[in-house]
Design a protein around this motif. Structure first.
Motif, PDB file in Angstrom:
ATOM      1  N   SER A 108       0.743  -1.128   0.122  1.00 46.97           N
ATOM      2  CA  SER A 108      -0.072  -0.095   0.029  1.00 46.97           C
ATOM      3  C   SER A 108       1.058   1.162   0.046  1.00 46.97           C
ATOM      4  O   SER A 108       1.979   1.168   0.559  1.00 46.97           O
ATOM      5  CB  SER A 108      -0.924  -0.017   1.143  1.00 46.97           C
ATOM      6  OG  SER A 108      -0.330  -0.006   2.397  1.00 46.97           O
ATOM      7  N   LEU A 139       0.873   5.918  -0.521  1.00 47.06           N
ATOM      8  CA  LEU A 139      -0.070   7.113  -0.824  1.00 47.06           C
ATOM      9  C   LEU A 139       1.052   7.777  -1.517  1.00 47.06           C
ATOM     10  O   LEU A 139       2.061   8.221  -1.599  1.00 47.06           O
ATOM     11  CB  LEU A 139      -0.131   7.783   0.546  1.00 47.06           C
ATOM     12  CG  LEU A 139      -1.249   7.385   1.445  1.00 47.06           C
ATOM     13  CD1 LEU A 139      -1.485   8.076   2.640  1.00 47.06           C
ATOM     14  CD2 LEU A 139      -2.754   7.366   0.631  1.00 47.06           C
ATOM     15  N   LEU A 157      -7.453   4.513  -5.367  1.00 49.56           N
ATOM     16  CA  LEU A 157      -8.256   5.296  -4.421  1.00 49.56           C
ATOM     17  C   LEU A 157      -7.918   6.703  -4.762  1.00 49.56           C
ATOM     18  O   LEU A 157      -7.199   7.236  -3.878  1.00 49.56           O
ATOM     19  CB  LEU A 157      -8.234   5.158  -3.085  1.00 49.56           C
ATOM     20  CG  LEU A 157      -8.680   3.428  -2.500  1.00 49.56           C
ATOM     21  CD1 LEU A 157      -8.548   3.312  -1.208  1.00 49.56           C
ATOM     22  CD2 LEU A 157      -9.840   2.945  -3.395  1.00 49.56           C
ATOM     23  N   GLU A 158      -8.673   7.420  -5.519  1.00 47.47           N
ATOM     24  CA  GLU A 158      -8.563   8.786  -5.733  1.00 47.47           C
ATOM     25  C   GLU A 158      -9.389   9.692  -4.672  1.00 47.47           C
ATOM     26  O   GLU A 158     -10.136   9.263  -4.217  1.00 47.47           O
ATOM     27  CB  GLU A 158      -8.902   9.324  -7.041  1.00 47.47           C
ATOM     28  CG  GLU A 158      -7.985   8.739  -8.228  1.00 47.47           C
ATOM     29  CD  GLU A 158      -8.180   9.516  -9.666  1.00 47.47           C
ATOM     30  OE1 GLU A 158      -8.463  10.530  -9.806  1.00 47.47           O
ATOM     31  OE2 GLU A 158      -8.100   8.474 -10.513  1.00 47.47           O
ATOM     32  N   PHE A 202      -8.093  10.233  -1.890  1.00 47.83           N
ATOM     33  CA  PHE A 202      -8.156   9.229  -0.568  1.00 47.83           C
ATOM     34  C   PHE A 202      -8.612   9.676   0.758  1.00 47.83           C
ATOM     35  O   PHE A 202      -8.828   8.945   1.396  1.00 47.83           O
ATOM     36  CB  PHE A 202      -6.462   8.550  -0.663  1.00 47.83           C
ATOM     37  CG  PHE A 202      -6.524   7.792   0.652  1.00 47.83           C
ATOM     38  CD1 PHE A 202      -6.520   6.388   0.347  1.00 47.83           C
ATOM     39  CD2 PHE A 202      -5.963   8.012   1.823  1.00 47.83           C
ATOM     40  CE1 PHE A 202      -6.316   5.418   1.146  1.00 47.83           C
ATOM     41  CE2 PHE A 202      -5.574   7.309   3.044  1.00 47.83           C
ATOM     42  CZ  PHE A 202      -5.717   5.799   2.659  1.00 47.83           C
ATOM     43  N   LEU A 246     -11.708   1.138   4.112  1.00 51.76           N
ATOM     44  CA  LEU A 246     -10.263   0.921   4.357  1.00 51.76           C
ATOM     45  C   LEU A 246      -9.780  -0.187   5.104  1.00 51.76           C
ATOM     46  O   LEU A 246      -8.825  -1.154   4.953  1.00 51.76           O
ATOM     47  CB  LEU A 246      -9.747   2.386   4.998  1.00 51.76           C
ATOM     48  CG  LEU A 246      -9.726   3.707   3.799  1.00 51.76           C
ATOM     49  CD1 LEU A 246      -9.289   4.962   4.633  1.00 51.76           C
ATOM     50  CD2 LEU A 246      -9.238   3.416   2.520  1.00 51.76           C
ATOM     51  N   GLY A 274      -3.158   5.299  -2.719  1.00 49.58           N
ATOM     52  CA  GLY A 274      -4.179   6.118  -2.499  1.00 49.58           C
ATOM     53  C   GLY A 274      -3.362   7.528  -3.060  1.00 49.58           C
ATOM     54  O   GLY A 274      -2.285   7.530  -2.902  1.00 49.58           O
ATOM     55  N   SER A 309      -4.015  11.585  -3.122  1.00 52.80           N
ATOM     56  CA  SER A 309      -4.702  12.810  -2.280  1.00 52.80           C
ATOM     57  C   SER A 309      -3.778  14.198  -2.548  1.00 52.80           C
ATOM     58  O   SER A 309      -2.574  13.927  -2.343  1.00 52.80           O
ATOM     59  CB  SER A 309      -4.636  12.319  -0.725  1.00 52.80           C
ATOM     60  OG  SER A 309      -5.258  13.640  -0.087  1.00 52.80           O
ATOM     61  N   ASP A 346      -2.409  10.597   5.748  1.00 53.42           N
ATOM     62  CA  ASP A 346      -1.861   9.204   6.579  1.00 53.42           C
ATOM     63  C   ASP A 346      -2.484   9.526   8.070  1.00 53.42           C
ATOM     64  O   ASP A 346      -2.837   8.497   8.653  1.00 53.42           O
ATOM     65  CB  ASP A 346      -0.754   8.829   6.454  1.00 53.42           C
ATOM     66  CG  ASP A 346       0.382   9.956   6.862  1.00 53.42           C
ATOM     67  OD1 ASP A 346      -0.021  11.101   6.663  1.00 53.42           O
ATOM     68  OD2 ASP A 346       1.443   9.415   7.282  1.00 53.42           O
TER      69      ASP A 346
END
Length: 422
Positions: A55, A57, A148-149, A151, A162, A180, A182, A188
């Motif tokens: 995962s 971001l 995931l836009e 996020f 989530l 993710g 963002s 986060d």
């Protein structure tokens, strides 16, 4: 009858095609191992080679190329592993409701694997289906990528989506990656403790490009390649002139001004598209004037357009209001403005003398144009001339309008300049 297309028109079409193609814009990123493109590709590719879950971001301001980098990585991996990747896309603006998001995941999984989708399935059924699909795809060595836009919008509320997604990825049989995206750098920190403990805490930061990065991007986008399908002599002359413009002081100043306002990739692309639209179609080259016109058109503001065709009397009223504000007069109205206007007339003996009724009509016109407004709504029952007012334009905008207005009296310009530098 076939109409021959001129060389400048062909060159303009080539440049516009480049600027509108995100893959070409960001293709220069593929050559470096230190870019976010390379880091993201390595991270996602490791889920194939090591059969693991990941995962990450992607954080940065809007327009800096996060979505474009994700698309490039996915396109490359689909070519390299055509049968081993499945992509599920969600957007926080559309799917921030957990039930809706889980239903959308189930729908896309069914579409991707040619299964029948039940609209009547409950949220628990869809969650169970997702867990089963993660297990089956993992056993088949197929990776599911969840993009995931927005996020941070998924991180609102109970964060059931989530938690369910990241918890399902704890299984040894699953093989998935959550990406993710963002614009919030603290995305986060919005995660609950139970969600955060299941997140890998990998972050890729997208910062605004430096001046050197912008210079390389311009060369990549605007310099014509030899295989562009255009005459070789034209390409040589075009590239030579463009290279000399890149080193021009005016161009560098233009670029600095643009970056001070907004240094994102999307804004630079808008600027370049406008510059290409202002291309000199006779010579077929991009002169420095094309870039200056593009910058000027991007700086245009509705207020400045309204200020350009004001009458002399209206300019006087605006300057009088500015003088009153410089004198730190906290509250003033039409009557106060007229006193200031009369004092200017008496001091400079100008011929620009108007009756109070004419001045009041000009005052109302400025209110209609929303260049000035009432200070508050408390005095609605008062006559207009006694209600407090305020300026809605800055000192810089007023100074620029006085310079651009060809009918502006020299006395008014001098008076305003004196007030600014006192």
């Amino acid at each position: 009858m076939v109409v021959a297309v001129s060389v400048p028109s062909q060159a303009q079409a080539v440049l516009r095609g480049r600027l509108c193609d995100p893959a070409f814009v960001h293709s220069a990123l593929r050559s470096s191992s230190d870019t976010n493109y390379s880091k993201l590709k390595y991270l996602v590719a490791s889920s194939f080679s090591e059969a693991c879950n990941n995962s990450v971001l992607l954080l940065g301001p809007r327009g800096c190329g996060k979505a474009a980098v994700v698309d490039m990585v996915l396109d490359d991996l689909k070519k390299e592993h055509p049968d081993a990747i499945s992509v599920i896309r969600l957007n926080g603006m559309l799917h921030n409701d957990d039930n809706c998001a889980m239903k959308e995941i189930a729908r896309q999984l069914c579409l991707e694997h040619q299964l029948s989708f039940s609209k009547m399935a409950s949220s628990d059924d869809n969650t169970e289906f997702m867990i089963d699909m993660l297990r089956e795809c993992g056993l088949a060595h197929k990776t599911i990528l969840f993009v995931l836009e927005e996020f941070d919008l998924f991180a609102q509320g109970k964060q059931r989506l989530l938690y369910s997604l990241l918890d399902a990825m704890q299984s040894l049989t699953s093989q998935a990656v959550v990406i993710g995206v963002s614009c919030r750098l603290d995305a986060d920190q919005l995660l609950e403790k139970r969600v955060r403990s299941r997140f890998s805490h990998r972050k890729l930061l997208f910062i605004s490009p430096s001046l050197d990065d912008i210079q390389r991007l311009l060369e990549h986008l605007l310099i014509l390649a030899k295989d562009s399908g255009l005459p070789a002599k034209y390409i040589t002359d075009y590239n030579s002139r463009l290279t000399s413009i890149f080193s021009d002081k005016k161009f560098k100043g233009c670029l600095n001004y643009l970056m001070d306002a907004d240094a994102t990739t999307s804004n630079i692309l808008r600027f370049l598209f406008r510059a290409v639209s202002y291309m000199d179609m006779e010579s077929g080259f991009l002169p420095i004037e094309s870039f200056l016109k593009a910058l000027s058109s991007m700086q245009r503001q509705p207020k400045m357009d309204s200020l350009q065709d004001l009458s002399i009397l209206e300019l006087y009223i605006l300057v009088c209001m500015h003088r009153l504000e410089d004198k730190e007069q906290s509250s003033y109205n039409f009557t106060s403005i007229m006193k200031e206007y009369r004092s200017i007339q008496d001091a400079y003996k100008t011929s620009d003398k108007y009756a109070s009724t004419v001045c009041f009509r000009a005052f109302e016109h400025l209110l209609d144009r929303e260049l000035i407004s009432f200070g508050d709504n408390r005095g609605r029952n008062q006559a207009l001339e006694y209600r407090p007012v305020k300026l809605l334009i800055s000192s810089r905008e007023l100074a620029q309008s006085l310079k651009l207005n060809t009918t502006c009296p020299a006395v008014l310009q001098k008076l305003f300049d004196r007030e600014r530098y006192m």
